[in-house]
Design a protein around this motif. Structure first.
Motif, PDB file in Angstrom:
ATOM      1  N   VAL A  76       0.834  -1.200   0.000  1.00 10.07           N
ATOM      2  CA  VAL A  76       0.000   0.000   0.000  1.00 10.07           C
ATOM      3  C   VAL A  76       0.873   1.255   0.000  1.00 10.07           C
ATOM      4  CG1 VAL A  76      -1.682   1.317   1.364  1.00 10.07           C
ATOM      5  CG2 VAL A  76      -1.954  -1.158   1.083  1.00 10.07           C
ATOM      6  N   THR A  77       1.935   1.236   0.761  1.00 10.55           N
ATOM      7  CA  THR A  77       2.833   2.387   0.844  1.00 10.55           C
ATOM      8  C   THR A  77       3.486   2.669  -0.499  1.00 10.55           C
ATOM      9  OG1 THR A  77       3.221   1.980   3.191  1.00 10.55           O
ATOM     10  CG2 THR A  77       4.846   3.340   2.041  1.00 10.55           C
ATOM     11  N   LEU A  78       3.950   1.623  -1.187  1.00 15.01           N
ATOM     12  CA  LEU A  78       4.542   1.830  -2.512  1.00 15.01           C
ATOM     13  C   LEU A  78       3.538   2.455  -3.467  1.00 15.01           C
ATOM     14  CD1 LEU A  78       6.611  -1.445  -3.011  1.00 15.01           C
ATOM     15  CD2 LEU A  78       7.475   0.844  -2.480  1.00 15.01           C
ATOM     16  N   ALA A  79       2.303   1.992  -3.433  1.00  5.47           N
ATOM     17  CA  ALA A  79       1.271   2.556  -4.305  1.00  5.47           C
ATOM     18  C   ALA A  79       1.001   4.022  -3.959  1.00  5.47           C
ATOM     19  CB  ALA A  79      -0.014   1.733  -4.200  1.00  5.47           C
ATOM     20  N   GLU A 127      10.980   9.244  -1.062  1.00  5.57           N
ATOM     21  CA  GLU A 127      10.591   8.231  -0.073  1.00  5.57           C
ATOM     22  C   GLU A 127      10.611   6.815  -0.650  1.00  5.57           C
ATOM     23  OE1 GLU A 127       9.462   8.828   3.265  1.00  5.57           O
ATOM     24  OE2 GLU A 127      10.288  10.817   2.920  1.00  5.57           O
ATOM     25  N   LEU A 128      10.563   6.695  -1.959  1.00  2.60           N
ATOM     26  CA  LEU A 128      10.452   5.371  -2.585  1.00  2.60           C
ATOM     27  C   LEU A 128      11.619   4.427  -2.287  1.00  2.60           C
ATOM     28  CD1 LEU A 128       8.731   6.038  -6.006  1.00  2.60           C
ATOM     29  CD2 LEU A 128       8.037   4.340  -4.310  1.00  2.60           C
ATOM     30  N   PRO A 129      12.874   4.846  -2.401  1.00  2.44           N
ATOM     31  CA  PRO A 129      13.954   3.873  -2.173  1.00  2.44           C
ATOM     32  C   PRO A 129      13.882   3.184  -0.812  1.00  2.44           C
ATOM     33  CG  PRO A 129      14.844   5.821  -3.231  1.00  2.44           C
ATOM     34  CD  PRO A 129      13.414   6.134  -2.853  1.00  2.44           C
ATOM     35  N   MET A 130      13.650   3.940   0.252  1.00  5.37           N
ATOM     36  CA  MET A 130      13.625   3.288   1.564  1.00  5.37           C
ATOM     37  C   MET A 130      12.433   2.348   1.689  1.00  5.37           C
ATOM     38  SD  MET A 130      12.670   6.100   4.427  1.00  5.37           S
ATOM     39  CE  MET A 130      11.484   7.378   4.066  1.00  5.37           C
ATOM     40  N   HIS A 131      11.333   2.652   1.005  1.00  3.60           N
ATOM     41  CA  HIS A 131      10.167   1.774   1.097  1.00  3.60           C
ATOM     42  C   HIS A 131      10.251   0.603   0.124  1.00  3.60           C
ATOM     43  CE1 HIS A 131       7.897   3.500   4.329  1.00  3.60           C
ATOM     44  NE2 HIS A 131       8.281   4.695   3.894  1.00  3.60           N
ATOM     45  N   VAL A 132      11.019   0.730  -0.948  1.00  3.20           N
ATOM     46  CA  VAL A 132      11.319  -0.444  -1.787  1.00  3.20           C
ATOM     47  C   VAL A 132      12.158  -1.414  -0.963  1.00  3.20           C
ATOM     48  CG1 VAL A 132      12.635  -1.255  -3.795  1.00  3.20           C
ATOM     49  CG2 VAL A 132      11.090   0.709  -4.022  1.00  3.20           C
ATOM     50  N   ARG A 133      13.159  -0.903  -0.259  1.00  2.00           N
ATOM     51  CA  ARG A 133      13.977  -1.771   0.607  1.00  2.00           C
ATOM     52  C   ARG A 133      13.128  -2.405   1.707  1.00  2.00           C
ATOM     53  NH1 ARG A 133      17.777   2.213  -0.865  1.00  2.00           N
ATOM     54  NH2 ARG A 133      17.268   3.596   0.868  1.00  2.00           N
ATOM     55  N   ALA A 134      12.220  -1.625   2.287  1.00  2.63           N
ATOM     56  CA  ALA A 134      11.333  -2.166   3.326  1.00  2.63           C
ATOM     57  C   ALA A 134      10.431  -3.259   2.749  1.00  2.63           C
ATOM     58  CB  ALA A 134      10.491  -1.051   3.948  1.00  2.63           C
ATOM     59  N   ALA A 135       9.942  -3.038   1.540  1.00  3.89           N
ATOM     60  CA  ALA A 135       9.085  -4.049   0.897  1.00  3.89           C
ATOM     61  C   ALA A 135       9.847  -5.357   0.701  1.00  3.89           C
ATOM     62  CB  ALA A 135       8.563  -3.517  -0.443  1.00  3.89           C
ATOM     63  N   ARG A 136      11.090  -5.259   0.291  1.00  2.00           N
ATOM     64  CA  ARG A 136      11.925  -6.464   0.140  1.00  2.00           C
ATOM     65  C   ARG A 136      12.131  -7.128   1.504  1.00  2.00           C
ATOM     66  NH1 ARG A 136      12.830  -9.469  -3.325  1.00  2.00           N
ATOM     67  NH2 ARG A 136      15.073  -9.521  -3.380  1.00  2.00           N
ATOM     68  N   ARG A 137      12.365  -6.320   2.531  1.00  6.35           N
ATOM     69  CA  ARG A 137      12.551  -6.830   3.886  1.00  6.35           C
ATOM     70  C   ARG A 137      11.300  -7.575   4.361  1.00  6.35           C
ATOM     71  NH1 ARG A 137      13.960  -2.121   5.940  1.00  6.35           N
ATOM     72  NH2 ARG A 137      16.129  -2.332   5.407  1.00  6.35           N
ATOM     73  N   ALA A 142       8.457   5.891 -10.651  1.00  4.72           N
ATOM     74  CA  ALA A 142       8.565   4.885  -9.585  1.00  4.72           C
ATOM     75  C   ALA A 142       9.319   3.651 -10.069  1.00  4.72           C
ATOM     76  CB  ALA A 142       7.180   4.507  -9.065  1.00  4.72           C
ATOM     77  N   PHE A 143       9.058   3.210 -11.290  1.00  5.46           N
ATOM     78  CA  PHE A 143       9.789   2.069 -11.852  1.00  5.46           C
ATOM     79  C   PHE A 143      11.286   2.369 -11.919  1.00  5.46           C
ATOM     80  CE2 PHE A 143       5.951  -0.050 -13.490  1.00  5.46           C
ATOM     81  CZ  PHE A 143       6.324  -1.377 -13.393  1.00  5.46           C
ATOM     82  N   THR A 144      11.631   3.545 -12.385  1.00  5.26           N
ATOM     83  CA  THR A 144      13.040   3.929 -12.492  1.00  5.26           C
ATOM     84  C   THR A 144      13.713   3.918 -11.119  1.00  5.26           C
ATOM     85  OG1 THR A 144      12.574   5.273 -14.449  1.00  5.26           O
ATOM     86  CG2 THR A 144      14.620   5.768 -13.236  1.00  5.26           C
ATOM     87  N   ILE A 145      13.062   4.514 -10.150  1.00  5.58           N
ATOM     88  CA  ILE A 145      13.620   4.576  -8.798  1.00  5.58           C
ATOM     89  C   ILE A 145      13.717   3.171  -8.183  1.00  5.58           C
ATOM     90  CG2 ILE A 145      13.176   5.391  -6.432  1.00  5.58           C
ATOM     91  CD1 ILE A 145      11.877   7.903  -7.867  1.00  5.58           C
ATOM     92  N   ALA A 146      12.648   2.380  -8.331  1.00 10.89           N
ATOM     93  CA  ALA A 146      12.645   1.026  -7.767  1.00 10.89           C
ATOM     94  C   ALA A 146      13.721   0.157  -8.417  1.00 10.89           C
ATOM     95  CB  ALA A 146      11.266   0.379  -7.935  1.00 10.89           C
ATOM     96  N   GLN A 147      13.854   0.234  -9.736  1.00 16.42           N
ATOM     97  CA  GLN A 147      14.866  -0.565 -10.433  1.00 16.42           C
ATOM     98  C   GLN A 147      16.261  -0.196  -9.945  1.00 16.42           C
ATOM     99  OE1 GLN A 147      14.821  -0.264 -14.711  1.00 16.42           O
ATOM    100  NE2 GLN A 147      16.087  -2.062 -14.933  1.00 16.42           N
TER     101      GLN A 147
END
Length: 126
Positions: A65-68, A78-88, A115-120
Motif C-alpha cells: 500500500v505504501t509503494l502505491a 521516499e520510494l527507495p527506503m520503502h522499496v527496501r522495506a518491501a523487500r525486507r 517509480a519504476f526507475t527509482i525502484a529498479q
C-alpha cells in the motif's frame, strides 16, 4: 526523542527500526534538530507507533500500500527506503513491479514511470 509519548514513542521507534532498518533511523535521529524534532516525534508516534503497529494488516501488505501511495503522490525521495522495506517484508521484485504497474492504471503512467526507475535503481543496489 525528548517528548515522545511512552506508549506510542517506544513502539514507534521499534517498528520504524524494524521496517526501515537501524541505519536509516540512526541517520534520521542524528540529523534531528530542535526545529525538526516535533516533526520527527509526530512521524514516530503517528506513522510508526499508531498506524504501522496496528494488527489489521501485516507489514507485507502495508509495504504494498505504501509503494502505491508514494507512487501516486510522486514522493520519489521516499520510494527507495520503502522499496527496501518491501523487500525486507518479503515482496519480490516481480511483486513490486506489479504494484507499480497496477498503480499506473489509477495514477497515470508518468508517476509509475518515475517509480519504476527509482525502484529498479534501488533493487540493483541490493
Amino acid at each position: 526523542m525528548d517528548h515522545l509519548r511512552p506508549d506510542r514513542g517506544g513502539t514507534g521507534t521499534t517498528t520504524r527500526r524494524q521496517v526501515l532498518g537501524d541505519e536509516h533511523v540512526d541517520r534520521a535521529e542524528a540529523a534531528t534538530t530542535a526545529f525538526t524534532r516535533p516533526f520527527q516525534e509526530y512521524v514516530t508516534e503517528g506513522a510508526w507507533g499508531s498506524v504501522w503497529s496496528r494488527p489489521g494488516l501485516d507489514r507485507r501488505t502495508r509495504s504494498a500500500v505504501t509503494l502505491a501511495a508514494l507512487t501516486a503522490l510522486r514522493a520519489h525521495e521516499e520510494l527507495p527506503m520503502h522499496v527496501r522495506a518491501a523487500r525486507r517484508h518479503g515482496l519480490t521484485e516481480a511483486e513490486i513491479a506489479e504494484i507499480l504497474l497496477h498503480t499506473a492504471v489509477y495514477t497515470g503512467a508518468p508517476a509509475a514511470n518515475a517509480a519504476f526507475t527509482i525502484a529498479q535503481h534501488t533493487l540493483a543496489e541490493e
